[in-house]
Design an enzyme around this catalytic site. Sequence first.
Site, PDB file in Angstrom:
ATOM      1  N   GLU A 166      64.702  70.693  56.540  1.00 46.46           N
ATOM      2  CA  GLU A 166      64.146  71.474  57.647  1.00 46.46           C
ATOM      3  C   GLU A 166      63.533  70.597  58.729  1.00 46.46           C
ATOM      4  OE1 GLU A 166      63.086  75.540  55.120  1.00 46.46           O
ATOM      5  OE2 GLU A 166      61.453  74.440  56.098  1.00 46.46           O
ATOM      6  N   GLU A 364      67.662  76.730  49.736  1.00 41.70           N
ATOM      7  CA  GLU A 364      66.411  77.450  49.478  1.00 41.70           C
ATOM      8  C   GLU A 364      66.591  78.910  49.845  1.00 41.70           C
ATOM      9  OE1 GLU A 364      62.810  75.989  51.309  1.00 41.70           O
ATOM     10  OE2 GLU A 364      63.365  73.899  50.914  1.00 41.70           O
TER      11      GLU A 364
END
Length: 460
Positions: A166, A364
């Site tokens: 991220e 995720e």
Amino acid sequence: MQYRFPDHFWWGSASSAAQAEGASLQGGKAATIWDHWFALQPQRFHQQVGPADTSGFYQHYRDDIALLRQLGHNSFRTSIAWARLIPQGVGEPNPEAVQFYHDMIDTLLANGIEPFICLFHFDMPLTMQQQGGWENREVIAAYADYADTCFRLFGHKVKHWFTFNEPIVPVEGGYLYDFHYPNVVDFRRAATVAYHTMLAHAAAVTRFRTRQLEGEIGIILNLTPSYPRSTHSADLKAAHLADLFFNRSFLDPAVLGHYPQDLVDLLREYGQLPASHPGDAELLAAGKVDLLGINYYQPRRVKARDSAVNPASPFLPEWFFDYYEMPGRKMNPHRGWEIYEQGIYDILCRLRDEYGNIPSYISENGMGVEGEEKFRAADGHIADSYRIEFIREHLRWLHQGLQEGCQCRGYHLWTFIDNWSWSNAYKNRYGLVRLERESGERRIKQSGDWFAQVARNNGF
């Protein structure tokens, strides 16, 4: 209906060094920006719980990996802590850290669990931040050397590498919206950090390929579909611009090797374009990934702005759109996030249709719940049927994507055990396993038993 998944599908979960290891200033590890920020402003952390107070993976990794096996995992992602492996950011590796990561990787492999290793998960070494962090091109070179050290030490064991998790979050948190250190609100600096992060990514990919190691290298992106309020042209444009800022700013260079031209044009128009050097474009083009990890939690719903921008206010992406709360949306009442399972399918279809159907996996997906102890059953276990429903419905949409030709190779949940989560600490629990913070006891939740069955049966 039976949902069967392809042979060798990756079932597992994700974690990170900073959120699980603990021992944050032990074993030769140096401070990160999280240790520093907590020392400066502990009041900004939920219940003043800092980065030293995690689930203790550094001490308990053998027991935790045995739990992973019990949970049916055939794969598991975590990260190496740069500040543990190379405490000063540059120089020789810390022998105690080298031994720990070898032992951790060996224990995973001995339990039939494929290690997926990420090189950077928000945890900038303080020594590097003090030199400017990602604003400083010398830190790019230091990161490339750190990555190469990881490949040299562990590349014969680890077949799945990821440069960043991220990468937009440190940009947003540290340089736009003040929820990570260094708490700056300055888009031009944010754009520089984002650009240099992708140069660092590409440099690491180049080092990996130079070593001609067996395996693959990728990046983990939190892809959040931007859905317009309506088909009105102004709403469609708002969604397009939100997508440029929050998805394509990292997706395009990672997968296509270059930035979207309309994003470049927009930043140039507003004087926000970061400085580039000769050779940067060629480096980015060489950094195209083998594998894309997708983190998906919730959609982004946007509409055209209803009010004019104050031109004296800081330049932000929200100059170009407003957020929109769709009536009747399904919510996680314990976390305040929308649940929209189809988003996972929409992402996969987009990758199929617009990004060459690059090999990907869900790196995720998860459901955070505050006050989860109220769902404790008489036998002491957490009866989290809501998490089972959350996972099941996302897997159904993932399965639909597979049926329609999307090249998704696995599903990892965030996370296997309740973990420390940045300034939120333990406010929201995400684990398949309950962590009792006072005793350190681990107890598998109802969702953990269910997930283990799904993984062993390769479907449900």
